[in-house]
Structures are given as structure tokens and as C-alpha cells.
Design an enzyme around this catalytic site. Structure first.
Site, PDB file in Angstrom:
ATOM      1  N   ILE B  14     -18.411 162.196  47.619  1.00 48.32           N
ATOM      2  CA  ILE B  14     -18.098 161.066  46.705  1.00 48.32           C
ATOM      3  C   ILE B  14     -18.572 161.509  45.451  1.00 48.32           C
ATOM      4  O   ILE B  14     -17.796 161.185  44.423  1.00 48.32           O
ATOM      5  CB  ILE B  14     -19.072 159.797  46.991  1.00 48.32           C
ATOM      6  CG1 ILE B  14     -18.849 159.537  48.364  1.00 48.32           C
ATOM      7  CG2 ILE B  14     -18.896 158.808  46.014  1.00 48.32           C
ATOM      8  CD1 ILE B  14     -17.313 158.723  48.698  1.00 48.32           C
ATOM      9  N   GLY B 112     -24.202 153.832  51.728  1.00 47.53           N
ATOM     10  CA  GLY B 112     -25.230 154.013  52.585  1.00 47.53           C
ATOM     11  C   GLY B 112     -26.817 153.455  52.373  1.00 47.53           C
ATOM     12  O   GLY B 112     -27.566 153.363  53.193  1.00 47.53           O
ATOM     13  N   SER B 141     -19.834 150.366  50.910  1.00 49.44           N
ATOM     14  CA  SER B 141     -19.015 151.528  51.532  1.00 49.44           C
ATOM     15  C   SER B 141     -17.635 151.428  51.291  1.00 49.44           C
ATOM     16  O   SER B 141     -17.041 150.284  50.957  1.00 49.44           O
ATOM     17  CB  SER B 141     -19.572 151.602  52.930  1.00 49.44           C
ATOM     18  OG  SER B 141     -18.994 150.435  53.484  1.00 49.44           O
ATOM     19  N   CYS B 142     -16.967 152.366  51.930  1.00 46.02           N
ATOM     20  CA  CYS B 142     -15.359 152.265  51.609  1.00 46.02           C
ATOM     21  C   CYS B 142     -14.780 151.261  52.481  1.00 46.02           C
ATOM     22  O   CYS B 142     -14.003 150.341  51.859  1.00 46.02           O
ATOM     23  CB  CYS B 142     -14.987 153.693  52.382  1.00 46.02           C
ATOM     24  SG  CYS B 142     -15.424 154.155  54.010  1.00 46.02           S
ATOM     25  N   ARG B 170     -12.409 156.997  61.208  1.00 44.16           N
ATOM     26  CA  ARG B 170     -12.373 158.311  61.406  1.00 44.16           C
ATOM     27  C   ARG B 170     -13.694 159.075  62.043  1.00 44.16           C
ATOM     28  O   ARG B 170     -14.800 158.436  61.525  1.00 44.16           O
ATOM     29  CB  ARG B 170     -12.213 159.316  59.929  1.00 44.16           C
ATOM     30  CG  ARG B 170     -13.077 158.748  58.866  1.00 44.16           C
ATOM     31  CD  ARG B 170     -14.168 159.902  58.909  1.00 44.16           C
ATOM     32  NE  ARG B 170     -15.094 159.815  57.631  1.00 44.16           N
ATOM     33  CZ  ARG B 170     -16.223 159.220  57.881  1.00 44.16           C
ATOM     34  NH1 ARG B 170     -16.285 158.666  59.093  1.00 44.16           N
ATOM     35  NH2 ARG B 170     -17.037 159.189  57.003  1.00 44.16           N
ATOM     36  N   GLY B 197     -18.635 143.770  58.151  1.00 46.31           N
ATOM     37  CA  GLY B 197     -18.316 142.266  57.866  1.00 46.31           C
ATOM     38  C   GLY B 197     -19.535 141.723  57.156  1.00 46.31           C
ATOM     39  O   GLY B 197     -19.426 141.068  56.084  1.00 46.31           O
ATOM     40  N   HIS B 222      -9.676 155.980  57.486  1.00 49.51           N
ATOM     41  CA  HIS B 222      -9.728 154.725  58.510  1.00 49.51           C
ATOM     42  C   HIS B 222      -8.653 153.851  58.396  1.00 49.51           C
ATOM     43  O   HIS B 222      -7.896 153.750  57.427  1.00 49.51           O
ATOM     44  CB  HIS B 222     -10.889 153.528  57.997  1.00 49.51           C
ATOM     45  CG  HIS B 222     -12.200 154.600  57.790  1.00 49.51           C
ATOM     46  ND1 HIS B 222     -12.772 155.217  58.786  1.00 49.51           N
ATOM     47  CD2 HIS B 222     -13.143 154.603  56.624  1.00 49.51           C
ATOM     48  CE1 HIS B 222     -14.234 155.613  58.296  1.00 49.51           C
ATOM     49  NE2 HIS B 222     -14.260 155.271  57.087  1.00 49.51           N
TER      50      HIS B 222
END
Lengths: 352, 352
Positions: B14, B112, B141-142, B170, B197, B222
């Protein structure tokens, strides 16, 4: 004891397993298997002592040239049997229908064929009785079978309102892994719903089910993830009880180290199952989550073997060998060694 | 024009992308990057002409020994900047917090870290304004970013009731593919819901969202599959319009050959994006299906890059460079070349 005489046409991923399973049933006799190939796949049948027939007459010569002991053609085989399990590739089954009808032999097709071919789609626990005495039926595909088994269990318990699932499909079957593969990508299905949801309705038209599927970079088996809306709030224990009551759903657990698709396959081999076969829907008991009237769970579908017990039951239903679903299922499961639990020997009542 | 002085701590997956993106903004100045490694990853920063700092003082000697031009320690760097983007591995960010506070520097953490670390979790289009002037925030996060972007679009259009999604994750990031890998299996998450979620609710507490995740045998990015219950029956066109209105959601199409995760990554490289980066949620327009008040769709999350534009916007929000979300988003997207369409040049208004 009357034994039903069975032919298996197509000795591939499903056919070889159906042949094994027929041999394990006390009320069935495997008369022979038919195929068109000349390599190790059919030579294995010879090593195992099966009678081999040429599925196409013009293939007999090439098969004999490859030292395969050919006992005759498919026509010859069909004259000797009551029922044929057609395990040929998609669409070949439909082309074979006329042969089976002319020979007066009952026929079981696999999920690659359309529902319209037979007008009846089969999962033992859902509609065994409606197949009794029919001339043909279709055992639905691996994923569809798992859907009917699991949602059927919840429906029977009066808990199922509707269900939405995602299927993470294997890329190819292991035997063909050198022929085509999917490397480092995921291929979503082009249409939603994917065919398995609508297909489950050919067995149980009442199911409110939608599926989305994607093909991933592995060929070990399928993983399903499900969101299910229940008819009412329920406890996790109620859900587990519903799944436990239904046949052919076995429980696995993360906390016992069964952490992924490969763990279960390793376990099946360790338990001595030929080819590492998993006939059961393997459902993660400790992942299943219930929140009010919503349930979430994940399970594994071993696509190569899950439809085999259904095919055996379909043989009994078509030929009228057994009029009660429950008794046919019990016979099949006992003969194959189908289990509810793999690691609790006290619950191994069904394990051979 | 006033430029905000930015440090990037952690020049990994990142961090290197955030550094690039900062350099592309007219209102920001990249003062330097900090890290602790001595291999090709940080040497690339030297080749690109960035000022390099040792994130830990006792690493400076080893870095210099490896011919890395170390300009000083993290403390030195922090004295020169207004804001730091902490892109260090999970939990290191939390340990760094005290350093940033002592230096009086605003800080942006990545997904994270926990929501509690900052008390504020950030997705530009959802809550830019509430981050203005804060001393810190956390870019989620992504996967969580993609959830807030897409469900946020439906919520803004008044269409969202609740959503249930499956994430096919992934296995690892490409740079570490030689270190650990997942071969020929799928690993379902141990708990449902998976963290994404609940994490999306740290940005928008109103979302009724549940996620199930599984890690598959690929490391390209993903795939998400979603079932969404709408507030009312709607047309496919209404859904597409809602997604089109929202920032950072781009459309891809099966019928144009963009058939899988790898297709999109190939396309990004072909379009000249460094590292093949895809900052947008890439949503399959021709797969999206609406049936009454239910919508189903699949999209791709390029985990390495999707949070980069959010991090840039978070810099503007924390430092007060820009008080309107829409204007910050527009600046960021213009500078990076973020698009709604990749293959229709007439709609390439945002493509650099």
C-alpha cells in the site's frame, strides 16, 4: 434374492464410481461397463475384473487392438440388463436415449442432461417415491444434489423460507488437470442465477433458492456459502438437528483441523475410502451461525462422488426393487459406508 | 498554493502506491518514506528519487550498509511533515501512534488496525466531512472499502434494505507468492460474519450487511458476489444509475471479453497504469441481475490499490486542505486517472 441387472455406460469420473457402488449392493449385479476410450481409464476396469463393452460398435476394433478384452457392443450389453446408468459426457446421454428405449431398458441419466429428457429429476431423500416404476430419471448434478439435501433438511424441519448461495466451483476434474486449467484467477458465471438454483426446483419446485457461481483456481472440489432466511427465529441446535436428521450430510469441524477442502479429502483417504471419495455434503458444524431468523453456513461438495448414492437409489426406484425411499437410502449408505461423523467412532453407525 | 507535507511510513504494497499517489496531487508534497527493509523493495524508492528514512533507528546502519541512502530516522521525518500515512503491517501502526502524537503529526492508519485506535473509520464518499480536522483516521480495508462504495451507492439512491455477500479472497499478495501459498484448495473463514461486514458498519452504522469469506488458490485480487434486498422493486437501469452516480465504481462487461479477474488486470496494464493498478470497484454490468426487490451482482476488488484514493482523501480531510468530499474526490480521481469506463473513450472524462 432377486438381483437387478445393471449396465454402466461411460466409465469416467462418475461411471467408475457408480460401477464400484453397484458391486457393493446386495440387490444389484453389475453386468458390464461400456466406453469408447482405449487408455488407462478403461484398462483399469479390466484389471478390476469388469466385463467391458464398446459403447460405439466402430470403436470395438481399436479397443481390442489396445489389448482391452471387449465382450461385445453396447447393444449386446443392453440385451442382458434391466437398467442402465448413463454416465457419458453431457449431451451424449440424450443421444443414447433411443438405444435404451429400443432395448426396453430403464435408464438413469446424469445432471449434464436436461430435465426435459426424462421429465423427472431425482434426489433420493426428496422424491424417491415419484420415480418408482418410471422408465427413466435424471440424477441432478453434484451442486444441485447438495442444495436439495441441505435445503430439504431445513424444509422438512419447517424452518426454510428462502435461501441464497454462492458456489466457489473447482476449475476442472483432477484427471484432466493437464488438459485445461485456471491459473491465478477467478471466473464468475456469466448469468445470475447460475443453473444450480433453478435446477434444484426441478426436484422440489417449492424451493425459493438463488445461486451465484464462480470458478476458482483449484480442482479439488466445490465450496458453498449460504445465507438462509428461516420461517422463524431458531437456535443453532435446531439447525444442526435438522441437518443431522437428513441423510448424507456429515459434520466436519474447523477446531479439529478440518480447515479447508484439502483437509477433508486427506481425511477420506486416511479413512481408507477408495479415491478419497466423499459422498456426503460435508458441513462445517462450528462455522454454522444463526442470528434470529437468518442462518449462514459453508459446506464442501466433492463433485466426483456426491451423486453416486443417488444413482444407486435411482436404480432401485426405477426397477421397483424397493418402494420406500428410507429403506433404499439405508441399504445404499450401509453398503458404501456413508457416515454422519468421521472422527467420532461411537457415532460411526453407518461406516463400513 | 499551500501544499500539505506528507510522510509515508511503510513502503510496502500500500505504502508505495500511496507515495506515488501523493506525488500526483497538486496540493501535496511527499517529504519522504520510511521503512526497515534492505532489499529491492526500498531500493526501488531510491531509484525513483524518494527520500528514505529508517523507521526504526537501529535499522539505519543495516540499510546504509546495503547502499540505501538513508536521510535520517522516522523522528527526523516526522519533524518535517504535517501528516503521516502509516502503511506498516497490521498492529505496527498501533505501536507507532505514540510517535505520531509526540511529534504533533496527524496520522492515517490502514484497515489492519482496529476502529478503536482512531475512533473514526474512513471512506471518502461516505464520511469525508466527519474526518475534517481530526488528528487521525483509519482507511478501512480493501474489501470493506468496496462494500461501503457499492452499498453506499444503493443507499444514496434509497434502494438498499439489506445485503448479504460472499467474498472469494486472494490467497496472498503477489510479491510474497514465493513465501506462502494456497495450492488447490479453498479455506473458508472460521467465523460468520467475516470481519468485513461489521467493519463496514464502522463507516456507516446503518448498513444491514453480512459477509461470508473464503480464501482461494489465487493471488490476483478478490471477487465479491452479492445478494441485496432493495427497499422496493426496481429496474436494472435504476441499479446501474445508482452505481454510476457513486464515485470509484467502474463498469466491466463479460461480452467485451472481460471474463475473469485476470482480464481486468491485463486491461489495466494495457491502459498504461503503473503496476496494473485498479483503484475502482470493477462491477460486471452485464452480470448484474434484478428480480423484483432483489438484486444480484459480482465485482472485483484489486486489494493492492483500492484504498489508495481513500488515503489521499483522508490526508485532505485531516489537514483541512479541502472541506468538501466531492471536491477532494474529484481532485484525487483526476490526478490518478480514475475512470467510470475503460473501453469507451467518449466517457473517459476522468482518465488521465
Amino acid at each position: 434374492m432377486r438381483k437387478v441387472k445393471v449396465a454402466v455406460n461411460g466409465y469416467g469420473v462418475i461411471g467408475k464410481r457408480v460401477a464400484d457402488a453397484v458391486k457393493q449392493q446386495e440387490d444389484m449385479e453389475l453386468v458390464g461397463v461400456a466406453d469408447v476410450v482405449t487408455d488407462y481409464r478403461i484398462k483399469t476396469a479390466a484389471v478390476l475384473g469388469l466385463d467391458i463393452y464398446a459403447a460405439l460398435p466402430d470403436k470395438a476394433q481399436a479397443m481390442r487392438a489396445a489389448d482391452i478384452p471387449v465382450a461385445g457392443t453396447l447393444d449386446d450389453l443392453l440385451r442382458k440388463v434391466d437398467v442402465v446408468a448413463d454416465c457419458t459426457p453431457k449431451k451424449i446421454g440424450a443421444a443414447n436415449k433411443i438405444l435404451y428405449e429400443q432395448a426396453g431398458v430403464r435408464a438413469i441419466y446424469q445432471g449434464g442432461e436436461s430435465h426435459a429428457l426424462t421429465g423427472h429429476s431425482f434426489v433420493a431423500q426428496a422424491n424417491y417415491e415419484t420415480a418408482i416404476g418410471r422408465s427413466s430419471t435424471r440424477v441432478v448434478s453434484c451442486n444441485t444434489t447438495s442444495i436439495v439435501r441441505t435445503l430439504g433438511a431445513l424444509k422438512k424441519a419447517g424452518l426454510l423460507k428462502r435461501a441464497r448461495g454462492t458456489l466457489i466451483r473447482r476449475a476442472s476434474d483432477p484427471w484432466e488437470a493437464h488438459l485445461d486449467g485456471i491459473m491465478n484467477t477467478v471466473i464468475p458465471e456469466k448469468t445470475i442465477p447460475s443453473h444450480q438454483g433453478p435446477d434444484a426446483k426441478t426436484v422440489d419446485p417449492d424451493l425459493d433458492v438463488v445461486t451465484i457461481a464462480a470458478k476458482a483456481s483449484h480442482n479439488s472440489s466445490h465450496l458453498h456459502t449460504w445465507w438462509v432466511e428461516l420461517t422463524r427465529s431458531a437456535s443453532k441446535e435446531e439447525l444442526l438437528a435438522a441437518f443431522r436428521l437428513a441423510p448424507r450430510i456429515a459434520f466436519i469441524r474447523m477446531h479439529e483441523g478440518v480447515a479447508a477442502l484439502n483437509s477433508t479429502i486427506e481425511l477420506m483417504s486416511d479413512l481408507g475410502r477408495r479415491r478419497g471419495d466423499l459422498w456426503e455434503v460435508a458441513l462445517w458444524e462450528d462455522v454454522l451461525t444463526v442470528n434470529g431468523n437468518e442462518a449462514y453456513y459453508t459446506y464442501q461438495v466433492f463433485n466426483q462422488a456426491i451423486v453416486v448414492p443417488e444413482t444407486i437409489d435411482a436404480i432401485r426406484a426405477l426397477t421397483g426393487l424397493e418402494s420406500q425411499a428410507e429403506r433404499s437410502i439405508q441399504k445404499t449408505d450401509q453398503a458404501l459406508g456413508i457416515a454422519k461423523e468421521f472422527l467420532r467412532s461411537s457415532e460411526h453407525v453407518l461406516m463400513a
